[in-house]
Design an enzyme around this catalytic site. Sequence first.
Site, PDB file in Angstrom:
ATOM      1  N   GLU A  84      39.619  48.754  44.004  1.00 21.07           N
ATOM      2  CA  GLU A  84      40.897  48.640  43.305  1.00 21.07           C
ATOM      3  C   GLU A  84      40.583  48.125  41.909  1.00 21.07           C
ATOM      4  O   GLU A  84      40.145  46.978  41.738  1.00 21.07           O
ATOM      5  CB  GLU A  84      41.847  47.694  44.023  1.00 21.07           C
TER       6      GLU A  84
ATOM      7  N   ASN B 122      42.075  36.729  39.704  1.00 24.50           N
ATOM      8  CA  ASN B 122      43.489  36.667  39.333  1.00 24.50           C
ATOM      9  C   ASN B 122      44.413  36.381  40.518  1.00 24.50           C
ATOM     10  O   ASN B 122      45.295  35.537  40.439  1.00 24.50           O
ATOM     11  CB  ASN B 122      43.912  37.948  38.605  1.00 24.50           C
TER      12      ASN B 122
ATOM     13  N   CYS C  88      46.642  43.397  38.237  1.00 21.09           N
ATOM     14  CA  CYS C  88      46.282  44.802  38.049  1.00 21.09           C
ATOM     15  C   CYS C  88      47.513  45.697  38.005  1.00 21.09           C
ATOM     16  O   CYS C  88      47.493  46.750  37.380  1.00 21.09           O
ATOM     17  CB  CYS C  88      45.345  45.250  39.154  1.00 21.09           C
TER      18      CYS C  88
ATOM     19  N   SER D 251      37.620  44.926  37.362  1.00 19.03           N
ATOM     20  CA  SER D 251      37.717  45.826  36.211  1.00 19.03           C
ATOM     21  C   SER D 251      37.119  47.192  36.509  1.00 19.03           C
ATOM     22  O   SER D 251      36.233  47.337  37.353  1.00 19.03           O
ATOM     23  CB  SER D 251      36.999  45.213  35.009  1.00 19.03           C
ATOM     24  N   THR D 252      37.609  48.188  35.789  1.00 22.81           N
ATOM     25  CA  THR D 252      37.084  49.541  35.936  1.00 22.81           C
ATOM     26  C   THR D 252      35.617  49.593  35.529  1.00 22.81           C
ATOM     27  O   THR D 252      34.809  50.293  36.169  1.00 22.81           O
ATOM     28  CB  THR D 252      37.905  50.516  35.082  1.00 22.81           C
TER      29      THR D 252
END
Length: 488
Positions: A251, A152, A285, A230-231
């Site tokens: 992060e 991103n 994010c 992503s988590t």
Amino acid sequence: MNTQFDKLFINGEWLDGSSENTIPNQNPFDHAEIGSIKAANKEDLDKAYHSAQEAQKSWANELPQTKRAIMEKAVSVVEENKDLIIDWLIKESGSTYMKAAGEVTVSINSMKEAATYPYRMEGKILPSQVPGKENRVYRAPLGVVGIISPWNFPFHLAVRSIATALATGNGVVVKPATHTPVTGGLLFASIFEEAGLPKGLLNVVVGKGSEIGDDIVTHPIPRLISFTGSTEVGRRIGELAGKNLKKTALELGGNNVFIVLDDADLDQAVESALFGKFYHQGQICMSINRIMVQQGMYDTFVDAFVSRVKELHVGDPSDKKTHIGPLIDQNQVDRILKDIESSKELGAEVVLGGNAERNLLYPTVLTHVTNSMPIAKNEIFGPVAAIIPFDDEEEAVRLANEHPYGLSGAVHSSSIERATNVAHQVETGMIHINDEPVNDEPHMPFGGEKDSGLGRFNGEWALEEFTTVKWVAVQHKRRDYGPFIDKR
């Protein structure tokens, strides 16, 4: 500066990958192929890590002015090639011109901050409880850092780890996201090659997660894995790193709240929400996930906000007038449209948008949203604004903390004290008063709480993440060990 980005970069050489797989590189707006890269396999990754390990031995002991000079030269290379980098960000990640230009600027600032690190590798001398002893604490590089960069903000979110790792004396292996192999990895190989970085210190391996994704973490050489994404993937990386006793800087996802109290400046709140929600199509994010507005201002805010959203220009990201470009791929569009439909079935109302053309998802506004709806529970990562009403500050805080994320956020009020009191109660790593949540300054601690990650990037906090300390005790006088030693 090399501008042919169709190979891996290992030990200072541009090489074809050894995998049977090829990574296609496609423009997310018009789906034109902009290149392809022969992918890396485990053997390539192993060679990259060993190259970084070998080169790091002398780099760790290099003079600080030499490290700083190379970092400063890299900044100059980026500045000289700004238009090239912007063009790649537009065609590879679907960035609008405004976003791409802004990303390069914030990246340059991060690199300038990193250039100060060689002179900030501070130690300490501390007193001892033992007579005649001196306690010294030395700060040193970790050794080799593995970096997994996202798609991103690929250039900035890669360089903040690459530059920090190199400036603090580490070797580096980068695995960029397959959507953005150039802007998240190969550009840096070219930049630092031009800057004169010693061979082997920076390696870039472009490969499929299914082929080398676990191995970049579990390989015995790296001591830190830096990941932005992503988590779900972050949990996997944390699990693998923990089993192998490696440090992580993670992060991860966000479900960021934008709280508008009933005494807020309406125009300021609307403008902040517009930027914080729709910048880079919401694929950040830190983007606003839930706009929470106090009942007394709810209808007024919705009307003003929708009016401004209608003015946004959607289309080709290479057109400088475009505000909203494409999402990275069709899967992202389909996922978000599914959440919109599910939320509508639960009572949400689409007052604007809700439609898409290929990868272009038109800016969408949903009202009468509740915290339990998919569009509020899930990280949207797209140009969809979910607006939730609340009665009082206590309810706002409860709703804000109800979901397991805590990356960024914002609170709007004409009373700084009132807004700050709410901000302190929101469980998040970062929060901004009378602003939007998409903020990043190279000297300020960047990171999240709960499911939004571990560790902090930027400034002195990044120094802590990317280095280690050693206690060296010096016994200046002969020590008396008491009755343990027979003095006969």
